[in-house]
Design a protein around this motif. Structure first.
Motif, mmCIF file in Angstrom:
data_model
loop_
_atom_site.group_PDB
_atom_site.id
_atom_site.type_symbol
_atom_site.label_atom_id
_atom_site.label_comp_id
_atom_site.label_asym_id
_atom_site.label_seq_id
_atom_site.Cartn_x
_atom_site.Cartn_y
_atom_site.Cartn_z
ATOM 1 N N TYR A 3 0.825 -1.205 0.000
ATOM 2 C CA TYR A 3 0.000 0.000 0.000
ATOM 3 C C TYR A 3 0.862 1.260 0.000
ATOM 4 C CZ TYR A 3 -3.530 -3.446 1.054
ATOM 5 O OH TYR A 3 -4.334 -4.556 0.979
ATOM 6 N N ARG A 4 0.247 2.349 -0.446
ATOM 7 C CA ARG A 4 0.905 3.652 -0.516
ATOM 8 C C ARG A 4 -0.115 4.717 -0.103
ATOM 9 N NH1 ARG A 4 5.083 5.918 -3.525
ATOM 10 N NH2 ARG A 4 5.441 4.025 -4.746
ATOM 11 N N THR A 5 0.363 5.761 0.537
ATOM 12 C CA THR A 5 -0.509 6.862 0.927
ATOM 13 C C THR A 5 -0.609 7.874 -0.202
ATOM 14 O OG1 THR A 5 0.097 6.613 3.253
ATOM 15 C CG2 THR A 5 -0.926 8.691 2.605
ATOM 16 N N ARG A 14 -5.639 8.808 1.743
ATOM 17 C CA ARG A 14 -6.055 7.410 1.795
ATOM 18 C C ARG A 14 -4.869 6.486 1.595
ATOM 19 N NH1 ARG A 14 -11.562 6.218 1.303
ATOM 20 N NH2 ARG A 14 -10.789 4.207 2.041
ATOM 21 N N GLU A 15 -4.982 5.313 2.186
ATOM 22 C CA GLU A 15 -4.025 4.246 1.939
ATOM 23 C C GLU A 15 -4.591 3.400 0.801
ATOM 24 O OE1 GLU A 15 -1.007 3.335 3.547
ATOM 25 O OE2 GLU A 15 -1.173 5.397 4.296
#
Length: 328
Positions: A3-5, A14-15
């Motif tokens: 995941y990335r922000t 959001r993630e």
């Protein structure tokens, strides 16, 4: 899944999964049963970032679009999907009348369109809030401050979270972000452009937008991302619509230049070394690079999805990455 922000504001960021799912042809070329199967498997694998637009896919039947958003709304309701899935959509390029297109008759980016188009998208998707809303194409007839004020009103009301921009000249992106900042408004935080291992020629005008506003992630855009670390690039068509692996899908004409063969050769060598497909190497190259890139991949079968999901865990060695970067 990894995941990335995206985004910087704690109330809207959001993630998201590092592999985004493109729903462009869902509900039109890709039938509902297949579309639902792909969406179900994507979510099962940890994916949570789904991309569409209010004009998808008007060109398949001469309509104004909306089929993709409508299908996603039906899927959400049938599966009881809440805010755990991040939905991104776009406005500005929906044809104003059936049988027209976004080059001759687009809805544009006036404050009136921004509000009305966003509301229609929310209704089709069945969302209280659109997590990420893009300005799809440029509208040179509207002052950028007007567009940003329109977006800003929706963010303030809570019906839109993050703002994004696609297919704009970089100077227009910077101008819009600057006027938004000066007015105390939220600005674009996510950029969506075509980006892949192979690079298109830059010495020919774009066939769709003569001013060159629609195109790939140019050196200028990549430099802009390095200078603005809060931004994220969502890279559409990273696999060039199957051209890396399918004989019946030739490369687009603007990839016909001397730099393409050595880059393809390096790609195929790395694929053999890793025992993976060229598609998986391209995605792994994007995911593990220095720029904040989220590949956006469309697929018409669960089998294609499985291949792409496997790329998330593919780690290229520094030497392999250097060879891919240096080939030209």
């Amino acid at each position: 899944m990894k995941y990335r922000t995206i985004g910087t504001d704690p109330t809207t960021r959001r993630e998201v999964s590092v592999l985004a799912l493109g729903a462009m042809l869902f509900g039109s070329v890709t039938d509902e049963k297949t579309s639902f199967a792909v969406l179900d498997r994507y979510v099962e694998a940890g994916g949570n970032f789904v991309d569409t637009s209010d004009n998808y896919a008007f060109w398949t039947d001469g309509s104004q679009g909306g089929q993709s958003e409508e299908l996603l709304g039906r899927w959400r309701r049938s599966r009881g999907i809440g805010d755990e899935i991040v939905f991104a959509t776009k406005l500005g390029a929906r044809p104003l009348a059936p049988g027209t297109g976004y080059t001759d008759n687009p809805e544009g980016l006036s404050v009136k369109v921004v509000r009305e188009a966003a509301e229609r998208s929310r209704e089709r998707l069945g969302l209280g809030r659109i997590d990420l809303l893009y300005a799809h194409i440029e509208d040179a007839t509207v002052d950028p401050l007007e567009t940003m004020e329109g977006f800003g009103e929706l963010v303030a009301e809570g019906t839109v979270g993050l703002l994004g921009v696609s297919n704009h000249a970089i100077w227009r992106v910077e101008r819009a972000r600057a006027v938004a900042a000066a007015a105390g408004l939220p600005g674009y935080e996510v950029l969506q452009y075509q980006h892949s291992l192979l690079r298109p020629r830059t010495d020919i005008p774009d066939a769709l937008f003569p001013d060159g506003s629609l195109g790939g992630a140019t050196a200028e855009l990549r430099g802009y991302l390095r200078a603005e670390p809060a931004l994220t690039l969502v890279a559409y068509s990273p696999l060039l619509r199957g051209a890396y692996v399918r004989q019946d899908k030739p490369l687009p004409a603007d990839y016909d230049h001397p730099g393409t063969p050595p880059r393809l050769a390096a790609l195929r060598t790395v694929a053999r070394e890793t025992g993976t497909s060229p598609n998986q190497v391209v995605l792994a190259w994007q995911l593990g690079g220095g720029l904040p890139v989220i590949p956006l991949v469309g697929m018409s079968s669960v089998a294609q999805l499985e291949e792409n999901l496997a790329a998330v865990d593919l780690e290229l060695s520094p030497e392999q990455r250097e060879r891919l970067d240096a080939a030209h």
